[in-house]
Design an enzyme around this catalytic site. Structure first.
Site, PDB file in Angstrom:
ATOM      1  N   GLY A  11       0.780  -1.245   0.000  1.00  0.00           N
ATOM      2  CA  GLY A  11       0.000   0.000   0.000  1.00  0.00           C
ATOM      3  C   GLY A  11       0.804   1.283   0.000  1.00  0.00           C
ATOM      4  N   ASN A  13       1.390   3.150  -2.602  1.00  0.00           N
ATOM      5  CA  ASN A  13       0.625   4.105  -3.414  1.00  0.00           C
ATOM      6  C   ASN A  13      -0.599   4.606  -2.656  1.00  0.00           C
ATOM      7  OD1 ASN A  13       1.669   4.613  -6.269  1.00  0.00           O
ATOM      8  ND2 ASN A  13       1.950   2.397  -6.037  1.00  0.00           N
ATOM      9  N   ARG A  64     -15.525 -15.846  -8.657  1.00  0.00           N
ATOM     10  CA  ARG A  64     -15.292 -14.406  -8.778  1.00  0.00           C
ATOM     11  C   ARG A  64     -16.588 -13.620  -8.630  1.00  0.00           C
ATOM     12  NH1 ARG A  64     -11.843 -11.894 -13.707  1.00  0.00           N
ATOM     13  NH2 ARG A  64     -13.633 -12.551 -14.940  1.00  0.00           N
ATOM     14  N   LEU A  92     -10.678  -7.677 -12.422  1.00  0.00           N
ATOM     15  CA  LEU A  92     -12.116  -7.442 -12.259  1.00  0.00           C
ATOM     16  C   LEU A  92     -12.851  -7.867 -13.527  1.00  0.00           C
ATOM     17  CD1 LEU A  92     -11.763  -3.957 -10.552  1.00  0.00           C
ATOM     18  CD2 LEU A  92     -12.507  -6.085  -9.444  1.00  0.00           C
ATOM     19  N   HIS A 108      -0.142   1.452 -13.062  1.00  0.00           N
ATOM     20  CA  HIS A 108       0.577   0.290 -13.584  1.00  0.00           C
ATOM     21  C   HIS A 108       2.049   0.658 -13.751  1.00  0.00           C
ATOM     22  CE1 HIS A 108       1.209  -3.435 -15.730  1.00  0.00           C
ATOM     23  NE2 HIS A 108       1.913  -2.754 -16.625  1.00  0.00           N
ATOM     24  N   VAL A 143      -7.057  -6.089 -19.663  1.00  0.00           N
ATOM     25  CA  VAL A 143      -6.117  -5.911 -18.546  1.00  0.00           C
ATOM     26  C   VAL A 143      -5.086  -4.826 -18.905  1.00  0.00           C
ATOM     27  CG1 VAL A 143      -4.322  -7.035 -17.167  1.00  0.00           C
ATOM     28  CG2 VAL A 143      -6.423  -8.258 -17.720  1.00  0.00           C
ATOM     29  N   ASP A 144      -5.024  -3.791 -18.068  1.00  0.00           N
ATOM     30  CA  ASP A 144      -4.113  -2.656 -18.269  1.00  0.00           C
ATOM     31  C   ASP A 144      -4.352  -1.979 -19.615  1.00  0.00           C
ATOM     32  OD1 ASP A 144      -2.920  -3.236 -15.775  1.00  0.00           O
ATOM     33  OD2 ASP A 144      -1.610  -4.725 -16.698  1.00  0.00           O
ATOM     34  N   ALA A 172       8.327   7.574  -8.739  1.00  0.00           N
ATOM     35  CA  ALA A 172       7.527   8.318  -9.729  1.00  0.00           C
ATOM     36  C   ALA A 172       6.041   8.021  -9.539  1.00  0.00           C
ATOM     37  CB  ALA A 172       7.979   7.957 -11.135  1.00  0.00           C
TER      38      ALA A 172
HETATM   39  C1  GRF Z   1       2.932  -0.767  -7.720  1.00  0.00           C
HETATM   40  O1  GRF Z   1       4.132  -0.900  -8.410  1.00  0.00           O
HETATM   41  C2  GRF Z   1       1.789  -0.568  -8.681  1.00  0.00           C
HETATM   42  O2  GRF Z   1       2.142   0.134  -9.830  1.00  0.00           O
HETATM   43  C3  GRF Z   1       1.437  -1.986  -9.029  1.00  0.00           C
HETATM   44  O3  GRF Z   1       1.606  -2.713  -7.851  1.00  0.00           O
HETATM   45  C4  GRF Z   1       2.546  -2.055  -7.005  1.00  0.00           C
HETATM   46  C5  GRF Z   1       1.847  -1.789  -5.707  1.00  0.00           C
HETATM   47  O4  GRF Z   1       2.703  -1.255  -4.747  1.00  0.00           O
HETATM   48  N1  GRF Z   1       0.113  -2.053  -9.605  1.00  0.00           N
HETATM   49  P1  GRF Z   1       2.107  -0.630  -3.411  1.00  0.00           P
HETATM   50  O5  GRF Z   1       1.261  -1.713  -2.768  1.00  0.00           O
HETATM   51  O6  GRF Z   1       1.296   0.573  -3.782  1.00  0.00           O
HETATM   52  O7  GRF Z   1       3.292  -0.293  -2.565  1.00  0.00           O
END
Ligand code: GRF
Length: 215
Positions: A11, A13, A64, A92, A108, A143-144, A172
């Site tokens: 977590g 991010n 799911r 999802l 991503h 996906v993505d 970043a």
């Molecule tokens: C990040 O690199 C994000 O881009 C990817 O999974 C990772 C999650 O990292 N989807 P965090 O849990 O936010 O530290």
């Protein structure tokens, strides 16, 4: 804008979004964190910031559809405008994405459309790219694959291994995600024929070149 963040792991991010949202005048509020694993480290960030959290453990459902019904129920209670995926490791379904159309975004760790899926840093090194990075995008059924909102380029350096490159990209990510969420919450992101346009953004005159042009 009322936002839920979905996580599966550490977590970092999520933490960057929680920190940004604390700033006076930030136009989005994180009202809920949902993890699909009870041991997701990011749940501690939610607690530290006093944000409600729920665990919807995918392993406790037969399929799911059951998992997503429970996820929907948890999200419905929170009166949300937007879902941010932040290291959420479940794909999802198309039906779920349709219900939340244009209201789910993801970060991503690559410059999409390069390297969708997993192991992006190792794959970038294998491919020998000189610029790598991260992307915030809308989530659609591919996906993505949804419309790109923002990207940050990160140089690949001599001697990089996947871990070292991942750490540079992650820095970043922590700047890009709160920035893109702000743009969305300010109503400045417009979708046009499957591509996003950012209102008021000037041309990226300061694009990143690697190797730099003076070399
Ligand atoms: C990040 O690199 C994000 O881009 C990817 O999974 C990772 C999650 O990292 N989807 P965090 O849990 O936010 O530290």
């Amino acid at each position: 804008m009322r936002v839920a963040v979905l996580i599966s792991g550490r977590g970092s991010n999520l933490r960057s979004l929680l920190e940004a949202a604390e700033a006076p005048g930030y136009p989005a509020k994180i009202v809920l964190v949902v993890a699909n694993r009870p041991d997701a480290g990011g749940l501690e960030h939610a607690a530290a910031f006093g944000v409600a959290s729920r665990v919807v453990d995918h392993r406790t459902f037969d399929d799911r559809a059951g998992f997503e019904a429970a996820l929907d129920a948890a999200l419905a209670e929170a009166d949300l405008d937007l879902i941010c995926l932040a290291g959420f490791m479940r794909v999802l379904s198309a039906a779920f994405v349709k219900r939340w159309e244009n209201r789910i975004i993801n970060i991503h760790p690559s410059l999409l459309p390069l390297f969708p899926g997993l192991d992006t840093h190792a794959r970038a090194l294998d491919a020998g790219v000189k610029l790598h990075g991260c992307t915030v995008h809308f989530v659609n059924e591919a996906v993505d694959g949804g419309a790109i909102i923002g990207q940050a380029a990160v140089p690949v350096q001599a001697g990089d291994d996947p871990q070292r490159l991942a750490a540079r990209v992650l820095q970043a990510e922590h700047r890009l995600y709160p920035h893109c969420l702000r743009l969305l919450a300010e109503g400045r992101v417009h979708l046009l024929e499957g591509r996003s346009q950012i209102e008021g953004a000037s041309d990226p005159g300061a694009a990143l070149f690697s190797p730099d042009l003076s070399a």
